[in-house]
Design a protein around this motif. Structure first.
Motif, short mmCIF file in Angstrom:
data_model
loop_
_atom_site.label_atom_id
_atom_site.label_comp_id
_atom_site.label_asym_id
_atom_site.label_seq_id
_atom_site.Cartn_x
_atom_site.Cartn_y
_atom_site.Cartn_z
N LYS A 61 -32.56 16.48 14.76
CA LYS A 61 -33.73 15.67 15.09
C LYS A 61 -33.70 15.28 16.57
O LYS A 61 -34.72 15.35 17.26
N SER A 62 -32.54 14.93 17.08
CA SER A 62 -32.39 14.57 18.49
C SER A 62 -32.72 15.75 19.40
O SER A 62 -33.41 15.59 20.42
N GLU A 63 -32.23 16.93 19.06
CA GLU A 63 -32.53 18.14 19.84
C GLU A 63 -34.03 18.40 19.88
O GLU A 63 -34.60 18.71 20.92
N ILE A 64 -34.67 18.29 18.73
CA ILE A 64 -36.12 18.53 18.64
C ILE A 64 -36.88 17.50 19.47
O ILE A 64 -37.80 17.84 20.21
N LEU B 284 -25.52 21.74 13.41
CA LEU B 284 -25.68 20.32 13.71
C LEU B 284 -26.05 19.54 12.46
O LEU B 284 -26.60 20.09 11.51
N THR B 285 -25.78 18.24 12.50
CA THR B 285 -26.20 17.35 11.42
C THR B 285 -27.72 17.15 11.51
O THR B 285 -28.35 17.49 12.53
N TYR B 286 -28.29 16.56 10.48
CA TYR B 286 -29.72 16.25 10.48
C TYR B 286 -30.09 15.42 11.71
O TYR B 286 -31.04 15.73 12.42
N GLU B 287 -29.33 14.37 11.98
CA GLU B 287 -29.63 13.49 13.11
C GLU B 287 -29.51 14.23 14.43
O GLU B 287 -30.32 14.01 15.35
N GLU B 288 -28.52 15.09 14.57
CA GLU B 288 -28.36 15.87 15.79
C GLU B 288 -29.52 16.85 15.97
O GLU B 288 -30.02 17.04 17.08
N ALA C 114 -36.28 17.61 9.27
CA ALA C 114 -36.51 16.98 10.57
C ALA C 114 -37.92 17.30 11.06
O ALA C 114 -38.63 16.42 11.57
N LEU C 115 -38.35 18.55 10.90
CA LEU C 115 -39.69 18.93 11.34
C LEU C 115 -40.77 18.17 10.55
O LEU C 115 -41.75 17.69 11.13
#
Length: 65
Positions: A13-16, A7-11, A48-49
């Motif tokens: 981050k969304s999952e998290i 996944l991309t960074y944004e994806e 992201a974390l």
């Protein structure tokens, strides 16, 4: 859960955030640590974390296969 490295960074981050919101809805607290699905992570996962104020990611290095 998807393999975050696909996944991309944004994806990622969304999952998290989706998981974080679900946990908050159940226990009323936000998690501070996270184990990436399958133990798979990359620089975007770690960014992201950090951006989401996580204290740590739990990672292992033993392959049971």
């Amino acid at each position: 859960h998807p393999n975050l490295t696909a996944l991309t960074y944004e994806e990622q981050k969304s999952e998290i955030l989706q998981l974080e919101d679900a946990i908050f809805g159940i226990i009323g607290k936000r998690p501070q640590i996270m184990r990436p699905p399958y133990g798979a992570y990359n620089a975007d996962t770690l960014k992201a974390l950090v951006d989401l104020n996580y204290a740590a990611a739990t990672i292992w290095n033993v392959d049971t296969q």
